[in-house]
Scaffold this motif. Structure first.
Motif, mmCIF file in Angstrom:
data_model
loop_
_atom_site.group_PDB
_atom_site.id
_atom_site.type_symbol
_atom_site.label_atom_id
_atom_site.label_comp_id
_atom_site.label_asym_id
_atom_site.label_seq_id
_atom_site.Cartn_x
_atom_site.Cartn_y
_atom_site.Cartn_z
ATOM 1 N N ASP A 123 29.385 50.407 16.774
ATOM 2 C CA ASP A 123 28.584 50.750 15.189
ATOM 3 C C ASP A 123 29.554 51.266 14.085
ATOM 4 O OD1 ASP A 123 28.898 53.167 15.922
ATOM 5 O OD2 ASP A 123 26.751 53.635 15.920
ATOM 6 N N GLY A 124 31.000 51.125 14.380
ATOM 7 C CA GLY A 124 31.617 51.522 13.229
ATOM 8 C C GLY A 124 31.879 52.827 13.147
ATOM 9 N N ARG A 125 31.996 53.685 14.307
ATOM 10 C CA ARG A 125 32.244 54.907 13.872
ATOM 11 C C ARG A 125 33.538 55.351 14.458
ATOM 12 N NH1 ARG A 125 27.120 58.421 15.914
ATOM 13 N NH2 ARG A 125 28.319 60.176 14.963
ATOM 14 N N PRO A 126 34.458 55.778 13.533
ATOM 15 C CA PRO A 126 35.996 55.953 14.137
ATOM 16 C C PRO A 126 36.021 57.062 15.249
ATOM 17 C CG PRO A 126 35.885 56.758 11.894
ATOM 18 C CD PRO A 126 34.408 55.971 12.320
ATOM 19 N N VAL A 127 36.998 57.043 16.264
ATOM 20 C CA VAL A 127 37.099 57.975 17.198
ATOM 21 C C VAL A 127 38.360 58.313 17.394
ATOM 22 C CG1 VAL A 127 36.800 58.836 19.662
ATOM 23 C CG2 VAL A 127 34.778 57.372 18.396
ATOM 24 N N SER A 128 38.864 59.611 17.183
ATOM 25 C CA SER A 128 40.204 59.957 17.479
ATOM 26 C C SER A 128 40.022 61.488 18.233
ATOM 27 C CB SER A 128 40.986 60.331 15.953
ATOM 28 O OG SER A 128 41.237 59.075 15.425
ATOM 29 N N TRP A 129 41.006 61.376 19.061
ATOM 30 C CA TRP A 129 40.785 62.893 20.025
ATOM 31 C C TRP A 129 41.908 63.030 20.887
ATOM 32 C CZ3 TRP A 129 40.501 63.916 25.258
ATOM 33 C CH2 TRP A 129 40.199 65.614 25.458
ATOM 34 N N GLN A 130 42.146 64.351 20.852
ATOM 35 C CA GLN A 130 43.433 64.567 21.784
ATOM 36 C C GLN A 130 43.166 65.811 22.744
ATOM 37 O OE1 GLN A 130 46.905 65.150 19.412
ATOM 38 N NE2 GLN A 130 47.507 63.171 20.194
ATOM 39 N N GLY A 131 43.311 65.934 23.933
ATOM 40 C CA GLY A 131 43.006 67.036 24.841
ATOM 41 C C GLY A 131 44.125 67.200 25.711
ATOM 42 N N LEU A 132 44.249 68.453 26.357
ATOM 43 C CA LEU A 132 45.120 68.765 27.178
ATOM 44 C C LEU A 132 44.610 68.798 28.933
ATOM 45 C CD1 LEU A 132 48.085 69.463 26.820
ATOM 46 C CD2 LEU A 132 47.600 71.884 26.823
ATOM 47 N N LEU A 133 45.244 68.380 29.867
ATOM 48 C CA LEU A 133 44.916 68.433 30.992
ATOM 49 C C LEU A 133 45.920 69.347 31.638
ATOM 50 C CD1 LEU A 133 44.144 64.595 32.348
ATOM 51 C CD2 LEU A 133 42.543 66.834 32.271
ATOM 52 N N ARG A 162 33.686 48.994 9.129
ATOM 53 C CA ARG A 162 34.585 49.570 10.258
ATOM 54 C C ARG A 162 34.260 49.189 11.802
ATOM 55 N NH1 ARG A 162 34.274 54.716 7.392
ATOM 56 N NH2 ARG A 162 35.733 54.861 5.621
ATOM 57 N N ILE A 163 33.604 48.069 11.868
ATOM 58 C CA ILE A 163 33.350 47.585 13.224
ATOM 59 C C ILE A 163 34.430 46.910 13.899
ATOM 60 C CG2 ILE A 163 31.921 45.972 14.526
ATOM 61 C CD1 ILE A 163 29.420 46.960 12.541
ATOM 62 N N PRO A 164 34.716 46.799 14.819
ATOM 63 C CA PRO A 164 35.930 46.021 15.481
ATOM 64 C C PRO A 164 35.428 44.540 15.463
ATOM 65 C CG PRO A 164 35.517 48.022 16.991
ATOM 66 C CD PRO A 164 34.361 48.154 15.949
ATOM 67 N N VAL A 165 36.419 43.899 15.016
ATOM 68 C CA VAL A 165 36.189 42.401 14.905
ATOM 69 C C VAL A 165 37.419 41.652 15.421
ATOM 70 C CG1 VAL A 165 34.774 42.621 12.705
ATOM 71 C CG2 VAL A 165 37.132 42.543 12.435
ATOM 72 N N SER A 166 37.275 40.463 15.783
ATOM 73 C CA SER A 166 38.156 39.665 16.271
ATOM 74 C C SER A 166 37.939 38.241 15.366
ATOM 75 C CB SER A 166 38.092 39.365 17.882
ATOM 76 O OG SER A 166 37.091 39.031 18.371
ATOM 77 N N ARG A 167 37.801 38.222 14.263
ATOM 78 C CA ARG A 167 37.575 37.035 13.666
ATOM 79 C C ARG A 167 38.792 36.177 13.602
ATOM 80 N NH1 ARG A 167 34.367 40.212 9.688
ATOM 81 N NH2 ARG A 167 36.246 40.756 8.876
ATOM 82 N N SER A 168 40.045 36.869 13.278
ATOM 83 C CA SER A 168 41.313 36.461 13.413
ATOM 84 C C SER A 168 41.762 36.694 15.162
ATOM 85 C CB SER A 168 42.351 37.327 12.543
ATOM 86 O OG SER A 168 42.012 37.047 11.144
#
Length: 653
Positions: A642-652, A51-57
């Motif tokens: 290092d391949g840790r998925p991050v998803s977050w939502q917050g309100l301003l 799950r590490i971001p790649v750009s092989r393609s």
């Protein structure tokens, strides 16, 4: 650890390194859009195992399908930037109808493993007079594979594994892989094997029992390890009340133990009172733990059997094909001419003993290439050019469970206002018909270049000419008699190197001169020494003179015989990459009040597909409020270095 278990582990690692697999996730700035709107998106391309971001393609393909009609609406190619980010914008036509659509994203390399592993992102598009209810489309969860011989349970922080028909004397190897995991441990008899789930990363994992002597897979099944990581995001904002006021928010991303998270994330800020989040759609974090990593056949991995890959990792755009002789004739040392008329590019290649060719072309969408195969002498007689077609994959759209969502009446009203007062300073007006002017006829030659001398359709000189020889003289082209007594096109000191009739090369001058002028539609003539002549394959002679090029186009139905397409030539427009688009966020400096009177009804106030956090896990988001926004929804998607998925939502507020 014995040699057999080491061998099992090494086989799995070797397979993953030689057959890397990719997963892709689409993040869009919001879940629904108006016709004529713009979808801002980023395709998060991750290594399937880590799950590490790649750009092989280097390229990602993004398509839009009408879910009801199951038809392609548009297709585009996205090139990664210097940071390895795949992001761009997709423009929605104003002729689209309200309804559910699906965005599909994939790489060429992913096609080797089937379209089931592509990313499918449902979106909803509403028309100005369309439905005012948002329809949320939810894909059914995947079915995990089970086995009657292998029992796997999760209880009190442990993974309990038991092989039902194993004898007390059996010594097997238990392997757990997937979701970034690769664990192996001995299994003796039919006892219950306990694995601490703290050792395992979240995701869909495969549990398999292997007989180490012959590496035979006795049983395997799947289970899902729930996410335990808690990503902490804090916001410190500076906001000024009022319309068109600056807003700055410092985002700090840390793990549950306070360690900063580094990565490049996509961030959107939308008007929360107008655009509500679709809580039924999976975030990147949910998607990462609820989908299989890819195609990992354990039996093949253990025996070192690697699949035959049809599609290579696409690091560059290529045009491939072959130059061969017609009627089974062989060409010795064929040549290939490559021309881009718009850019003035011309290259000639000698293919040597091979008839196959592969050209590297890094070109944006809309680029047209002209190719011509020739003999070593430059002749195209008995030469055939074959260009390999680029065939897109066959996509099977998923079946969704649709649910009625939020009322879109407020969103539709505000989007209409925003489109009326577009930020490019253009206000839409009704379509009108322009009269009183004639369009200049387009060039019909295959390069679509404008010739310096022309006889356009309906020119009276064409109708009144007594012969083709007389007609050509109107363009300054004269005829002479060669030593063999036959007429040729071109007078003393004048060379016409190539002659085309309906874009088909003709070598018999007398046949051209036999054409009746009243059957001619138009003529285009590139005079001698014109710099664009080389685009059509003519070469300078020993005195440095560039021959002229003549194009004759006949009226419909008056062709001499049945003309065929020129076999030695091809005009292609391969799917090129789309230039990167940058999201426009208006600025309202205190020193310049000129833009303050223009209405601002933006629904997406900020979009950044490549927001980078520093060593402290911090990044700053800056934008200006609109005329109507009071609350803002901040959405962050991505994966850390290092391949840790991050998803977050917050309100301003």
């Amino acid at each position: 650890m014995d040699n057999d278990s080491i061998s099992v582990m090494s086989h799995l690692l070797d397979y993953c390194s030689k057959v890397p697999q990719e997963r892709i996730y689409l993040h869009t700035d919001r879940p629904y859009y108006m016709v004529g709107d713009t979808i801002w998106f980023r395709a998060h391309l991750l290594d399937a195992a880590t799950r590490i971001p790649v750009s092989r393609s280097r390229y990602v393909y993004v398509e839009l399908y009408d879910q009801r009609a199951d038809t392609l609406v548009q297709r585009m190619k996205v090139r990664c930037d210097s940071n390895g980010v795949f992001a761009n914008a997709m423009f929605l036509s104003k002729t689209m109808t309200s309804g559910s659509y699906t965005m599909v994203a994939y790489t060429q390399w992913m096609r080797n493993f089937g379209s089931d592993y592509f990313c499918y992102k449902p979106i909803y598009v509403t028309a100005k007079t369309g439905d005012d209810r948002y329809v949320s489309c939810v894909e059914a969860p995947i079915a995990l594979q089970s086995s009657p011989l292998l029992e796997v349970k999760q209880r009190k922080g442990q993974l309990l594994i038991r092989m039902s028909d194993a004898s007390e004397s059996d010594t097997l190897t238990c392997v757990i892989y997937g979701g970034g995991n690769l664990v192996e441990t001995p299994y003796v008899g039919s006892r219950v094997l306990r694995i601490g789930m703290g050792r395992l990363r979240p995701g869909v994992v495969t549990v398999a029992m292997i007989r180490p002597q012959d590496k035979l897979v006795l049983a395997s099944c799947e289970t899902q390890i729930a996410s335990r990581d808690s990503i902490c995001v804090s916001m410190k904002s500076q906001m000024t009340e009022g319309k068109k006021m600056p807003i700055a928010s410092t985002l700090t991303l840390t793990d549950q133990e306070g360690r900063p998270l580094k990565g490049t994330f996509s961030v959107s800020v939308t008007d929360y009172d107008v655009v509500k989040p679709d809580t039924l759609q999976p975030t990147l974090s949910q998607w990462a733990v609820s989908r299989r990593d890819g195609v990992y056949p354990l039996a093949d991995m253990l025996r070192g059997r690697y699949p035959q890959m049809t599609y290579p990792i696409e690091t560059e755009q290529r045009i491939t094909g072959r130059v061969k002789g017609t009627l089974k004739s062989k060409l010795k040392n064929p040549h290939l001419l490559l021309v881009n008329p718009a850019e003035g590019v011309r290259h000639e290649f000698e293919l040597g003993d091979s008839s196959r060719f592969s050209l590297t072309v890094d070109s944006p969408e809309g680029t047209t290439w002209l190719l011509e195969g020739t003999k070593k002498s430059g002749s195209t007689e008995m030469v055939e050019l074959q260009v390999d077609k680029q065939i897109p994959p066959t996509v099977r759209l998923p079946h969704y469970a649709c649910q009625m969502g939020n009322d879109l009446s407020v969103y539709v009203k505000q989007s209409n206002q925003q489109q009326m007062y577009a930020w490019n300073g253009v206000v839409e007006l009704p379509e009108f018909e322009k009269k009183g002017s004639k369009k200049k006829p387009k060039s019909m030659n295959y390069g679509q270049l404008e010739a310096p001398r022309n006889l356009y359709p309906n020119d009276p000189r064409i109708e009144h000419a007594a012969s083709m020889e007389t007609l050509l003289s109107q363009l300054g082209i004269y005829c002479s008699v060669g030593e063999d007594g036959h007429k040729r096109i071109g007078g003393v000191g004048q060379i016409v190197g190539k002659k085309y009739v309906d874009n088909v090369a003709e070598t018999d001058d007398e046949e051209i001169l036999a054409i009746w002028p009243q059957n001619v539609r138009s003529i285009e003539y590139f005079t001698m020494n014109h710099p664009q002549n080389t685009m059509y394959g003519v070469r300078a002679d020993i005195r440095g003179r560039i021959p002229g090029v003549l194009f004759i186009f006949l009226k419909d139905g008056s062709e001499i015989g049945k003309r065929k397409h020129l076999l030695s030539m091809a005009r292609i427009s391969p799917l090129g990459y789309r230039y990167n688009m940058e999201f426009y966020s208006p600025q309202y400096p205190k020193t310049d009040k000129s833009d303050y009177t223009r209405p601002d009804y933006r629904t997406t106030l900020y979009w950044n597909p490549s927001l980078q956090t520093d060593d402290a896990g911090e990044a700053i988001v800056r934008f200006y409020s609109s005329d109507s926004s009071k609350r803002y929804l901040v959405t962050i998607e991505g994966a850390t270095e290092d391949g840790r998925p991050v998803s977050w939502q917050g309100l301003l507020r």
